[in-house]
Design a protein around this motif. Sequence first.
Motif, PDB file in Angstrom:
ATOM      1  N   VAL A   5       0.867  -1.174   0.000  1.00 23.26           N
ATOM      2  CA  VAL A   5       0.000   0.000   0.000  1.00 23.26           C
ATOM      3  C   VAL A   5       0.906   1.227   0.000  1.00 23.26           C
ATOM      4  N   TYR A   6       0.973   1.888  -1.149  1.00 18.98           N
ATOM      5  CA  TYR A   6       1.853   3.035  -1.310  1.00 18.98           C
ATOM      6  C   TYR A   6       1.142   4.148  -2.065  1.00 18.98           C
ATOM      7  N   GLY A   7       1.770   5.321  -2.070  1.00 21.98           N
ATOM      8  CA  GLY A   7       1.305   6.440  -2.887  1.00 21.98           C
ATOM      9  C   GLY A   7      -0.113   6.850  -2.567  1.00 21.98           C
ATOM     10  N   SER A  13      -6.221   4.990   3.480  1.00 15.81           N
ATOM     11  CA  SER A  13      -6.120   3.949   4.504  1.00 15.81           C
ATOM     12  C   SER A  13      -6.390   4.507   5.893  1.00 15.81           C
ATOM     13  N   ASN A  14      -6.820   3.632   6.794  1.00 14.02           N
ATOM     14  CA  ASN A  14      -6.959   4.007   8.193  1.00 14.02           C
ATOM     15  C   ASN A  14      -6.887   2.766   9.069  1.00 14.02           C
ATOM     16  N   VAL A  15      -6.736   3.002  10.349  1.00 11.76           N
ATOM     17  CA  VAL A  15      -6.596   1.924  11.324  1.00 11.76           C
ATOM     18  C   VAL A  15      -7.777   1.981  12.285  1.00 11.76           C
ATOM     19  N   SER A  16      -8.293   0.804  12.634  1.00 16.84           N
ATOM     20  CA  SER A  16      -9.363   0.684  13.618  1.00 16.84           C
ATOM     21  C   SER A  16      -8.850  -0.231  14.731  1.00 16.84           C
ATOM     22  N   TRP A  17      -8.697   0.337  15.931  1.00 19.39           N
ATOM     23  CA  TRP A  17      -8.110  -0.380  17.065  1.00 19.39           C
ATOM     24  C   TRP A  17      -9.144  -1.198  17.822  1.00 19.39           C
ATOM     25  N   ARG A  23      -4.824  -5.533  19.092  1.00 14.60           N
ATOM     26  CA  ARG A  23      -5.121  -5.865  17.697  1.00 14.60           C
ATOM     27  C   ARG A  23      -5.603  -4.599  17.009  1.00 14.60           C
ATOM     28  N   PHE A  24      -5.414  -4.564  15.697  1.00  9.14           N
ATOM     29  CA  PHE A  24      -6.034  -3.506  14.916  1.00  9.14           C
ATOM     30  C   PHE A  24      -6.356  -4.038  13.532  1.00  9.14           C
ATOM     31  N   ALA A  25      -7.294  -3.351  12.895  1.00  9.00           N
ATOM     32  CA  ALA A  25      -7.630  -3.640  11.502  1.00  9.00           C
ATOM     33  C   ALA A  25      -7.106  -2.488  10.673  1.00  9.00           C
ATOM     34  N   PHE A  26      -6.467  -2.822   9.577  1.00  2.13           N
ATOM     35  CA  PHE A  26      -5.946  -1.832   8.646  1.00  2.13           C
ATOM     36  C   PHE A  26      -6.857  -1.833   7.432  1.00  2.13           C
ATOM     37  N   GLU A  38     -11.570  -1.556  -1.762  1.00  4.42           N
ATOM     38  CA  GLU A  38     -11.163  -1.372  -0.378  1.00  4.42           C
ATOM     39  C   GLU A  38     -11.302  -2.693   0.359  1.00  4.42           C
ATOM     40  N   THR A  39     -10.308  -2.990   1.178  1.00  2.00           N
ATOM     41  CA  THR A  39     -10.299  -4.240   1.913  1.00  2.00           C
ATOM     42  C   THR A  39      -9.599  -4.019   3.247  1.00  2.00           C
ATOM     43  N   LEU A  40      -9.253  -5.080   3.937  1.00  2.00           N
ATOM     44  CA  LEU A  40      -8.632  -4.900   5.245  1.00  2.00           C
ATOM     45  C   LEU A  40      -7.759  -6.074   5.619  1.00  2.00           C
ATOM     46  N   ALA A  41      -6.899  -5.802   6.582  1.00  2.00           N
ATOM     47  CA  ALA A  41      -6.017  -6.818   7.155  1.00  2.00           C
ATOM     48  C   ALA A  41      -6.023  -6.629   8.671  1.00  2.00           C
TER      49      ALA A  41
END
Length: 160
Positions: A5-7, A13-17, A23-26, A38-41
Motif C-alpha cells: 500500500v503506497y502512494g 487507509s486508516n486503522v481501527s483499534w 489488535r487492529f484492523a488496517f 477497499e479491503t482490510l487486514a
Amino acid sequence: GDLNVYGKYSKRSNVSWAPDSKRFAFNFSQPAAHAFYETLAFYELHGDKWEMLESLAKANPISKAISKAISCGLAVERTKKHIKAKATGAIEIVAKVHEWTDPDTVIVYAYEEDGEETGKTVRVDFLFTLKFDEAGKLKIVKTQQLSEEESRKYQQDSQN
C-alpha cells in the motif's frame, strides 16, 4: 509495506483499534482492473512486534466465505430484477471494519455493486461478525444481509 500500500492508495487507509489495543484492523485500498477496491487486514501484537493475522485481500477461508455470501446475495438480487449474470460487470468487494465490539470480535461491513456496464445496477450489503480464537484465527460467527434502508446507514458511516 507487507500489503504493498503506497502512494495515493495509502492516503485512503486508516486503522481501527480493538478496545484493548492489542489488535487492529488496517482498512486500505488496492488497485483493481478498472479502479480500486477497499479491503482490510488484521494485526496482533506479539511481544513488541506487530504480526499480520489475516488479510481479506488474500485468498483464505474468511475472504472466500465473505465472497461466497456476497455472490449468493447478488445472484438473488439479479433474479429478483430479471438481470442475467453474464450481462453484468462485477466490481471488487469492498470490506471495511465497522466496529470492534470487544477485543476479540469485530463487525465488518462489506458490499459489492454489480452491473455498471448494463445500467442495471445490483448491490448487496452485508455485516459479518468475525471472532478471533486464542490462536488468532478468525471465524465468521454471524452473517447479516442488510436491507436497502439498513445499508444507507452503513454507507454514510463508511464515507465519514
